[in-house]
Scaffold this motif. Structure first.
Motif, PDB file in Angstrom:
ATOM      1  N   GLN A 209      21.975  17.663  -8.547  1.00 60.09           N
ATOM      2  CA  GLN A 209      21.425  16.653  -8.670  1.00 60.09           C
ATOM      3  C   GLN A 209      19.985  16.732  -7.688  1.00 60.09           C
ATOM      4  N   LEU A 210      20.089  17.420  -6.551  1.00 64.53           N
ATOM      5  CA  LEU A 210      18.822  17.717  -5.698  1.00 64.53           C
ATOM      6  C   LEU A 210      18.030  18.714  -6.843  1.00 64.53           C
ATOM      7  N   VAL A 211      18.521  19.402  -7.479  1.00 67.61           N
ATOM      8  CA  VAL A 211      17.614  20.103  -8.127  1.00 67.61           C
ATOM      9  C   VAL A 211      16.876  19.458  -9.273  1.00 67.61           C
ATOM     10  N   ALA A 212      17.611  18.532  -9.626  1.00 68.52           N
ATOM     11  CA  ALA A 212      16.812  17.684 -10.851  1.00 68.52           C
ATOM     12  C   ALA A 212      15.883  16.764 -10.229  1.00 68.52           C
ATOM     13  N   ALA A 213      16.059  16.435  -8.906  1.00 66.12           N
ATOM     14  CA  ALA A 213      15.251  15.727  -8.038  1.00 66.12           C
ATOM     15  C   ALA A 213      13.978  16.249  -7.660  1.00 66.12           C
ATOM     16  N   THR A 214      14.258  17.514  -7.470  1.00 65.77           N
ATOM     17  CA  THR A 214      12.924  18.346  -7.165  1.00 65.77           C
ATOM     18  C   THR A 214      11.962  18.412  -8.264  1.00 65.77           C
ATOM     19  N   GLY A 215      12.844  18.656  -9.576  1.00 60.46           N
ATOM     20  CA  GLY A 215      11.856  18.634 -10.757  1.00 60.46           C
ATOM     21  C   GLY A 215      11.239  17.334 -11.087  1.00 60.46           C
ATOM     22  N   LEU A 216      11.700  16.233 -10.626  1.00 57.65           N
ATOM     23  CA  LEU A 216      10.948  15.019 -11.062  1.00 57.65           C
ATOM     24  C   LEU A 216      10.089  14.715 -10.185  1.00 57.65           C
ATOM     25  N   SER A 217      10.315  15.112  -8.937  1.00 55.49           N
ATOM     26  CA  SER A 217       9.164  14.986  -7.757  1.00 55.49           C
ATOM     27  C   SER A 217       8.275  15.849  -8.073  1.00 55.49           C
ATOM     28  N   ALA A 218       8.155  16.877  -8.632  1.00 54.33           N
ATOM     29  CA  ALA A 218       7.163  17.856  -9.031  1.00 54.33           C
ATOM     30  C   ALA A 218       6.235  17.179 -10.063  1.00 54.33           C
ATOM     31  N   LEU A 219       6.815  16.534 -10.936  1.00 49.36           N
ATOM     32  CA  LEU A 219       6.074  15.844 -11.874  1.00 49.36           C
ATOM     33  C   LEU A 219       5.339  14.678 -11.452  1.00 49.36           C
ATOM     34  N   ALA A 220       5.534  14.350 -10.220  1.00 51.16           N
ATOM     35  CA  ALA A 220       4.631  13.130  -9.575  1.00 51.16           C
ATOM     36  C   ALA A 220       3.730  13.458  -8.827  1.00 51.16           C
ATOM     37  N   LEU A 221       3.514  14.867  -8.566  1.00 53.52           N
ATOM     38  CA  LEU A 221       2.607  15.372  -7.641  1.00 53.52           C
ATOM     39  C   LEU A 221       1.107  15.006  -8.059  1.00 53.52           C
ATOM     40  N   PRO A 222       0.696  15.055  -9.244  1.00 54.87           N
ATOM     41  CA  PRO A 222      -0.582  14.695  -9.498  1.00 54.87           C
ATOM     42  C   PRO A 222      -0.765  13.043  -9.072  1.00 54.87           C
ATOM     43  N   ALA A 223       0.115  12.181  -8.741  1.00 53.05           N
ATOM     44  CA  ALA A 223      -0.142  10.703  -8.419  1.00 53.05           C
ATOM     45  C   ALA A 223      -0.468  11.073  -6.797  1.00 53.05           C
ATOM     46  N   GLY A 224      -1.313  11.453  -6.282  1.00 48.56           N
ATOM     47  CA  GLY A 224      -1.631  11.347  -5.028  1.00 48.56           C
ATOM     48  C   GLY A 224      -0.897  12.454  -4.027  1.00 48.56           C
ATOM     49  N   GLY A 225      -0.348  13.427  -4.866  1.00 46.42           N
ATOM     50  CA  GLY A 225       0.426  14.706  -3.904  1.00 46.42           C
ATOM     51  C   GLY A 225      -0.754  15.983  -4.028  1.00 46.42           C
ATOM     52  N   LEU A 226      -1.858  15.881  -4.656  1.00 42.67           N
ATOM     53  CA  LEU A 226      -2.848  17.092  -4.554  1.00 42.67           C
ATOM     54  C   LEU A 226      -3.604  17.070  -3.365  1.00 42.67           C
ATOM     55  N   THR A 227      -3.530  16.451  -2.234  1.00 43.69           N
ATOM     56  CA  THR A 227      -4.409  16.253  -1.195  1.00 43.69           C
ATOM     57  C   THR A 227      -3.998  17.586  -0.061  1.00 43.69           C
ATOM     58  N   PRO A 228      -5.098  17.824   0.512  1.00 48.64           N
ATOM     59  CA  PRO A 228      -4.628  18.849   1.667  1.00 48.64           C
ATOM     60  C   PRO A 228      -3.509  18.445   2.354  1.00 48.64           C
ATOM     61  N   VAL A 229      -2.720  19.526   2.866  1.00 53.78           N
ATOM     62  CA  VAL A 229      -1.598  19.172   3.920  1.00 53.78           C
ATOM     63  C   VAL A 229      -2.136  19.705   5.453  1.00 53.78           C
ATOM     64  N   HIS A 230      -1.991  18.768   6.240  1.00 48.88           N
ATOM     65  CA  HIS A 230      -2.689  18.767   7.634  1.00 48.88           C
ATOM     66  C   HIS A 230      -1.594  19.750   8.385  1.00 48.88           C
ATOM     67  N   THR A 231      -2.079  20.706   9.001  1.00 47.30           N
ATOM     68  CA  THR A 231      -1.299  21.355   9.827  1.00 47.30           C
ATOM     69  C   THR A 231      -0.783  20.787  11.225  1.00 47.30           C
ATOM     70  N   ASP A 232      -0.191  19.893  10.999  1.00 53.34           N
ATOM     71  CA  ASP A 232       0.595  19.117  11.953  1.00 53.34           C
ATOM     72  C   ASP A 232       1.816  19.645  12.438  1.00 53.34           C
TER      73      ASP A 232
END
Length: 340
Positions: free
Chosen positions: A189-212
């Motif tokens: 189920q978490l494998v499936a959730a990872t795939g679904l989450s990856a599909l949502a990346l274009p919705a605000g998930g392509l911003t740079p990661v802050h090295t915090d």
């Protein structure tokens, strides 16, 4: 009598301990990652942990396409959607309000379970325990003293709580108890959730990661502990005790978070908070209450006497007979010729 074996109670305690830190990890992780990035990373890390455990246990992931379809539905409502909604909501809502709104999950689960037939009508004690537990959460967080109780952030978290409830009811009906080990179900189920989450990346998930450093550490803890291990324990609890019981762990989260704050951060405990924790624990105990079933009858039977003809014209004898409880039950259970 408190229902459930020792293993169930231990899982509930560990689940509450790990799950109780989720809101803190999310809040810190948002300093380094966008909400959709947090969702993807926590799902991926959680899946990786469970896949390793599956390999060690010798479990294989499901191969049935139909089962993977059901797992994807469950992953949407139990992982991808609520994880994203929590991350979005906590951008404008503090953790206290989030805790209160998340605590509506057991009530949503009960209502949805009754509507779908996955939950039987609760006893008065159990229903009272659910309502009492929510009252205790309100006492702990005192949302009337906080800002942000209304608005889009609160609606997002309330939607996440309802999504969890839908998932618990669906998983209890379509996934658990079908022959696939709980660990393999959790990992898939978490494998499936990872795939679904990856599909949502274009919705605000392509911003740079802050090295915090703190944010990145928090997202690792969020994925490994508060997603991977926690989700597996949740699936086990649903399989063993049902969806509503699994959801009542949500009432324990405020207790854990408050105690951790007092022990680790030196935060004070007011009388109201202590009273709220006591009310929560009482409510959860009421939801676990089961009537003690009477011990089975172990008597030696019913002694009686009956006459027996000897066939002799000169006299008659009597013989003692014994009628067992099983025979009595069978005889009285069968209707006679004139019975119904």
């Amino acid at each position: 009598m408190i229902g459930g074996g020792r293993g169930t109670l231990v899982r509930m305690g560990v689940l509450a301990l790990l799950w109780g830190s989720t809101f803190l990890w999310i809040k810190i992780a948002l300093d380094a990652l966008a909400p959709t990035q947090v969702t993807l990373v926590r799902c991926a890390l959680g899946a990786a942990v469970l896949l390793v455990l599956c390999r060690k246990k010798g479990h294989r992931l499901p191969r049935s396409r139909a089962l993977w379809g059901r797992l994807t539905v469950a992953a949407l409502f139990c992982n991808a959607l609520p994880f994203a909604l929590f991350s979005l909501g906590e951008q404008s809502v503090d953790s206290g309000v989030a805790g209160v709104l998340n605590a509506t999950t057991p009530l949503w689960t009960l209502l949805i379970g009754l509507a779908t037939g996955t939950e039987r009508g609760p006893s008065r004690t159990r229903l009272g325990g659910l309502l009492l537990g929510f009252t205790g959460v309100l006492l702990i967080f005192a949302p009337w003293q906080r800002s942000g109780l209304t608005g889009w952030g609160s609606l997002a978290i309330l939607g996440a709580a309802a999504s969890y409830a839908i998932a618990f009811a669906y998983m209890g009906r379509a996934l658990v108890g079908k022959g696939t080990p709980a660990l393999a179900l959790s990992a898939a189920q978490l494998v499936a959730a990872t795939g679904l989450s990856a599909l949502a990346l274009p919705a605000g998930g392509l911003t740079p990661v802050h090295t915090d450093a703190a944010g990145l550490t928090a997202v690792v803890a969020l994925g490994v502990l508060s997603t991977g291990i926690t989700f597996h324990l949740s699936v086990r609890l649903i399989a063993d005790e049902g969806a509503t019981t699994a959801a009542t762990v949500g009432y324990l989260l405020p207790v854990v978070s408050v105690l951790l704050g007092a022990a680790v951060l030196g935060e004070g405990l007011s009388v109201r908070v202590v009273a709220g924790m006591a009310v929560v624990l009482t409510g959860v105990g009421m939801t676990r209450w089961r009537k003690r079933t009477p011990a089975p009858f172990r008597g030696g039977g019913i002694q009686g006497a009956g006459g027996a003809a000897t066939g002799s014209a000169s006299g008659a004898g009597s013989a003692a007979g014994r009628l067992s409880m099983n025979e009595l039950t069978e005889n009285t259970a069968r209707p006679g010729p004139g019975g119904p």
